[in-house]
Design a protein around this motif. Structure first.
Motif, PDB file in Angstrom:
ATOM      1  N   GLU A  65       0.859  -1.184   0.000  1.00 27.08           N
ATOM      2  CA  GLU A  65       0.000   0.000   0.000  1.00 27.08           C
ATOM      3  C   GLU A  65       0.892   1.230   0.000  1.00 27.08           C
ATOM      4  O   GLU A  65       2.076   1.150   0.327  1.00 27.08           O
ATOM      5  CB  GLU A  65      -0.929  -0.017   1.222  1.00 27.08           C
ATOM      6  N   PRO A  66       0.344   2.398  -0.361  1.00 27.90           N
ATOM      7  CA  PRO A  66       1.173   3.604  -0.463  1.00 27.90           C
ATOM      8  C   PRO A  66       1.913   3.966   0.827  1.00 27.90           C
ATOM      9  O   PRO A  66       3.014   4.488   0.766  1.00 27.90           O
ATOM     10  CB  PRO A  66       0.173   4.702  -0.838  1.00 27.90           C
ATOM     11  N   LYS A  67       1.327   3.673   1.974  1.00 28.39           N
ATOM     12  CA  LYS A  67       1.970   4.041   3.234  1.00 28.39           C
ATOM     13  C   LYS A  67       2.599   2.832   3.927  1.00 28.39           C
ATOM     14  O   LYS A  67       2.715   2.789   5.141  1.00 28.39           O
ATOM     15  CB  LYS A  67       0.970   4.726   4.154  1.00 28.39           C
ATOM     16  N   ALA A  68       3.025   1.859   3.148  1.00 26.91           N
ATOM     17  CA  ALA A  68       3.671   0.672   3.709  1.00 26.91           C
ATOM     18  C   ALA A  68       4.956   1.075   4.429  1.00 26.91           C
ATOM     19  O   ALA A  68       5.610   2.047   4.059  1.00 26.91           O
ATOM     20  CB  ALA A  68       3.983  -0.332   2.611  1.00 26.91           C
ATOM     21  N   LYS A  69       5.300   0.315   5.434  1.00 32.23           N
ATOM     22  CA  LYS A  69       6.527   0.588   6.191  1.00 32.23           C
ATOM     23  C   LYS A  69       7.740   0.274   5.321  1.00 32.23           C
ATOM     24  O   LYS A  69       7.670  -0.507   4.375  1.00 32.23           O
ATOM     25  CB  LYS A  69       6.548  -0.255   7.463  1.00 32.23           C
ATOM     26  N   HIS A  70       8.853   0.897   5.693  1.00 31.26           N
ATOM     27  CA  HIS A  70      10.097   0.738   4.942  1.00 31.26           C
ATOM     28  C   HIS A  70      10.448  -0.744   4.758  1.00 31.26           C
ATOM     29  O   HIS A  70      10.792  -1.165   3.648  1.00 31.26           O
ATOM     30  CB  HIS A  70      11.237   1.477   5.663  1.00 31.26           C
ATOM     31  N   ALA A  71      10.354  -1.523   5.819  1.00 32.66           N
ATOM     32  CA  ALA A  71      10.709  -2.950   5.743  1.00 32.66           C
ATOM     33  C   ALA A  71       9.819  -3.687   4.746  1.00 32.66           C
ATOM     34  O   ALA A  71      10.295  -4.562   4.010  1.00 32.66           O
ATOM     35  CB  ALA A  71      10.615  -3.597   7.122  1.00 32.66           C
ATOM     36  N   GLU A  72       8.538  -3.332   4.678  1.00 31.46           N
ATOM     37  CA  GLU A  72       7.625  -3.964   3.718  1.00 31.46           C
ATOM     38  C   GLU A  72       7.985  -3.570   2.290  1.00 31.46           C
ATOM     39  O   GLU A  72       7.898  -4.394   1.370  1.00 31.46           O
ATOM     40  CB  GLU A  72       6.182  -3.561   4.026  1.00 31.46           C
ATOM     41  N   GLN A  73       8.387  -2.317   2.091  1.00 32.01           N
ATOM     42  CA  GLN A  73       8.806  -1.868   0.769  1.00 32.01           C
ATOM     43  C   GLN A  73      10.081  -2.590   0.331  1.00 32.01           C
ATOM     44  O   GLN A  73      10.204  -3.011  -0.823  1.00 32.01           O
ATOM     45  CB  GLN A  73       9.035  -0.349   0.772  1.00 32.01           C
ATOM     46  N   VAL A  74      11.011  -2.740   1.268  1.00 28.88           N
ATOM     47  CA  VAL A  74      12.258  -3.461   0.976  1.00 28.88           C
ATOM     48  C   VAL A  74      11.941  -4.906   0.597  1.00 28.88           C
ATOM     49  O   VAL A  74      12.486  -5.439  -0.376  1.00 28.88           O
ATOM     50  CB  VAL A  74      13.229  -3.389   2.179  1.00 28.88           C
ATOM     51  N   GLU A  75      11.059  -5.546   1.347  1.00 28.17           N
ATOM     52  CA  GLU A  75      10.668  -6.919   1.027  1.00 28.17           C
ATOM     53  C   GLU A  75      10.013  -7.009  -0.343  1.00 28.17           C
ATOM     54  O   GLU A  75      10.259  -7.952  -1.102  1.00 28.17           O
ATOM     55  CB  GLU A  75       9.732  -7.471   2.101  1.00 28.17           C
ATOM     56  N   GLY A  76       9.171  -6.017  -0.672  1.00 25.95           N
ATOM     57  CA  GLY A  76       8.519  -5.999  -1.986  1.00 25.95           C
ATOM     58  C   GLY A  76       9.523  -5.868  -3.121  1.00 25.95           C
ATOM     59  O   GLY A  76       9.424  -6.551  -4.147  1.00 25.95           O
ATOM     60  N   LEU A  77      10.509  -4.990  -2.944  1.00 26.80           N
ATOM     61  CA  LEU A  77      11.535  -4.820  -3.971  1.00 26.80           C
ATOM     62  C   LEU A  77      12.412  -6.065  -4.054  1.00 26.80           C
ATOM     63  O   LEU A  77      12.769  -6.511  -5.153  1.00 26.80           O
ATOM     64  CB  LEU A  77      12.383  -3.580  -3.684  1.00 26.80           C
ATOM     65  N   ALA A  78      12.736  -6.643  -2.906  1.00 30.82           N
ATOM     66  CA  ALA A  78      13.538  -7.874  -2.894  1.00 30.82           C
ATOM     67  C   ALA A  78      12.809  -8.995  -3.626  1.00 30.82           C
ATOM     68  O   ALA A  78      13.405  -9.711  -4.436  1.00 30.82           O
ATOM     69  CB  ALA A  78      13.850  -8.279  -1.452  1.00 30.82           C
ATOM     70  N   GLU A  79      11.520  -9.128  -3.373  1.00 30.36           N
ATOM     71  CA  GLU A  79      10.728 -10.152  -4.049  1.00 30.36           C
ATOM     72  C   GLU A  79      10.693  -9.908  -5.553  1.00 30.36           C
ATOM     73  O   GLU A  79      10.847 -10.826  -6.351  1.00 30.36           O
ATOM     74  CB  GLU A  79       9.309 -10.171  -3.484  1.00 30.36           C
ATOM     75  N   PHE A  80      10.503  -8.647  -5.956  1.00 26.41           N
ATOM     76  CA  PHE A  80      10.459  -8.308  -7.376  1.00 26.41           C
ATOM     77  C   PHE A  80      11.768  -8.684  -8.072  1.00 26.41           C
ATOM     78  O   PHE A  80      11.764  -9.230  -9.179  1.00 26.41           O
ATOM     79  CB  PHE A  80      10.164  -6.815  -7.571  1.00 26.41           C
ATOM     80  N   LEU A  81      12.899  -8.404  -7.428  1.00 22.71           N
ATOM     81  CA  LEU A  81      14.202  -8.673  -8.034  1.00 22.71           C
ATOM     82  C   LEU A  81      14.712 -10.101  -7.793  1.00 22.71           C
ATOM     83  O   LEU A  81      15.720 -10.496  -8.366  1.00 22.71           O
ATOM     84  CB  LEU A  81      15.251  -7.678  -7.503  1.00 22.71           C
ATOM     85  N   GLY A  82      14.029 -10.850  -6.924  1.00 23.37           N
ATOM     86  CA  GLY A  82      14.503 -12.182  -6.593  1.00 23.37           C
ATOM     87  C   GLY A  82      15.766 -12.145  -5.742  1.00 23.37           C
ATOM     88  O   GLY A  82      16.656 -12.977  -5.902  1.00 23.37           O
ATOM     89  N   LYS A  83      15.839 -11.142  -4.871  1.00 22.65           N
ATOM     90  CA  LYS A  83      17.003 -10.964  -3.996  1.00 22.65           C
ATOM     91  C   LYS A  83      16.550 -11.085  -2.547  1.00 22.65           C
ATOM     92  O   LYS A  83      15.365 -11.125  -2.251  1.00 22.65           O
ATOM     93  CB  LYS A  83      17.622  -9.576  -4.196  1.00 22.65           C
ATOM     94  N   ARG A  84      17.509 -11.084  -1.663  1.00 19.65           N
ATOM     95  CA  ARG A  84      17.214 -11.096  -0.231  1.00 19.65           C
ATOM     96  C   ARG A  84      17.046  -9.656   0.241  1.00 19.65           C
ATOM     97  O   ARG A  84      17.697  -8.741  -0.291  1.00 19.65           O
ATOM     98  CB  ARG A  84      18.343 -11.783   0.525  1.00 19.65           C
TER      99      ARG A  84
ATOM    100  N   ARG B 122      18.256  -8.199   2.700  1.00 15.50           N
ATOM    101  CA  ARG B 122      19.554  -7.655   3.121  1.00 15.50           C
ATOM    102  C   ARG B 122      20.313  -7.053   1.936  1.00 15.50           C
ATOM    103  O   ARG B 122      20.992  -6.043   2.049  1.00 15.50           O
ATOM    104  CB  ARG B 122      20.389  -8.767   3.797  1.00 15.50           C
ATOM    105  N   THR B 123      20.182  -7.686   0.774  1.00 13.14           N
ATOM    106  CA  THR B 123      20.830  -7.161  -0.430  1.00 13.14           C
ATOM    107  C   THR B 123      20.243  -5.805  -0.804  1.00 13.14           C
ATOM    108  O   THR B 123      20.976  -4.869  -1.149  1.00 13.14           O
ATOM    109  CB  THR B 123      20.677  -8.157  -1.601  1.00 13.14           C
ATOM    110  N   ILE B 124      18.921  -5.695  -0.715  1.00 14.21           N
ATOM    111  CA  ILE B 124      18.267  -4.419  -1.028  1.00 14.21           C
ATOM    112  C   ILE B 124      18.706  -3.348  -0.035  1.00 14.21           C
ATOM    113  O   ILE B 124      18.983  -2.207  -0.413  1.00 14.21           O
ATOM    114  CB  ILE B 124      16.726  -4.576  -1.027  1.00 14.21           C
ATOM    115  N   GLU B 125      18.790  -3.706   1.231  1.00 13.31           N
ATOM    116  CA  GLU B 125      19.270  -2.747   2.242  1.00 13.31           C
ATOM    117  C   GLU B 125      20.684  -2.275   1.911  1.00 13.31           C
ATOM    118  O   GLU B 125      21.012  -1.105   2.095  1.00 13.31           O
ATOM    119  CB  GLU B 125      19.224  -3.359   3.647  1.00 13.31           C
ATOM    120  N   ALA B 126      21.523  -3.180   1.410  1.00 14.42           N
ATOM    121  CA  ALA B 126      22.880  -2.785   1.019  1.00 14.42           C
ATOM    122  C   ALA B 126      22.837  -1.805  -0.157  1.00 14.42           C
ATOM    123  O   ALA B 126      23.591  -0.830  -0.187  1.00 14.42           O
ATOM    124  CB  ALA B 126      23.709  -4.020   0.649  1.00 14.42           C
ATOM    125  N   TYR B 127      21.939  -2.051  -1.126  1.00 16.39           N
ATOM    126  CA  TYR B 127      21.793  -1.126  -2.255  1.00 16.39           C
ATOM    127  C   TYR B 127      21.325   0.255  -1.787  1.00 16.39           C
ATOM    128  O   TYR B 127      21.686   1.271  -2.370  1.00 16.39           O
ATOM    129  CB  TYR B 127      20.770  -1.641  -3.269  1.00 16.39           C
TER     130      TYR B 127
END
Length: 195
Positions: free
Chosen positions: A23-42, A44-49
């Motif tokens: 959702e638009p106001k999702a928490k940072h951790a949820e957004q990171v998980e969403g991007l990680a899922e989209f890219l097929g990464k962990r 932690r990798t997204i946090e490093a990026y």
């Protein structure tokens, strides 16, 4: 040579990140998980990026994938669409509120766009700079030039190539007209040889 600085990438990715939450106001951790899922990464990798202090950075191909997906997700709306993007058969691929979204997605998909009579959108066409970015996207989509050839002509890296194709961001870059014409002439020559 123009090179994307490591410190610039976290700013760009953080601008894209909200579109990857549920959702638009999702928490940072949820957004990171969403991007990680989209890219097929962990995550932690997204946090490093996203980190300003770590040396890891997203690959140019993943950066392009994220940028395209960001525009696809941003184009979704509950309002009547102002534009639709259509494939060669006339089937609808995307609905868009803004001309820049429709033009970008049509270029990337090798499709076309049309304005909807009932759509609410800001009148006016795209400017010369937007047309130059569109020409670069279509040139790359054609396959007549490679990303490496474009980078050689413009003297920038693959991350900068992504930036020079983007729309709807604060850091808009526009291809130099003379170099773009050189690439178009090369592509026309290759097309002529194939005929």
């Amino acid at each position: 040579m123009m090179i994307m600085k490591k410190v610039e990438m976290p700013y760009r990715l953080r601008d894209f990140l909200p579109m990857f939450g549920d959702e638009p106001k999702a928490k940072h951790a949820e957004q990171v998980e969403g991007l990680a899922e989209f890219l097929g990464k962990r995550p932690r990798t997204i946090e490093a990026y996203l980190s300003y202090s770590e040396d890891r950075t997203i690959s140019p191909d993943d950066y392009w994938s994220v940028a395209v997906e960001w525009i696809k997700r941003r184009s979704r709306s509950n309002m009547n669409p102002a534009f639709v993007v259509l494939d060669d058969n006339g089937d609808q691929l995307y609905e868009c509120q803004w001309l820049w979204q429709a033009q970008f997605l049509a270029d990337v998909e090798g499709a076309s766009w049309v304005a909807q009579p009932s759509g609410h959108w800001q009148k006016g066409g795209s400017d010369d700079r937007a047309q130059s970015r569109s020409r670069l996207r279509r040139l790359l989509r054609s396959g007549l030039v490679t990303a490496d050839q474009v980078c050689d002509v413009f003297n920038f890296d693959r991350w900068c190539l992504v930036d020079y194709q983007l729309e709807g961001v604060e850091w808009l870059s526009t291809p130099d007209e003379l170099r773009l014409r050189v690439l178009e002439a090369f592509a026309a020559e290759r097309l002529g040889e194939a005929a």
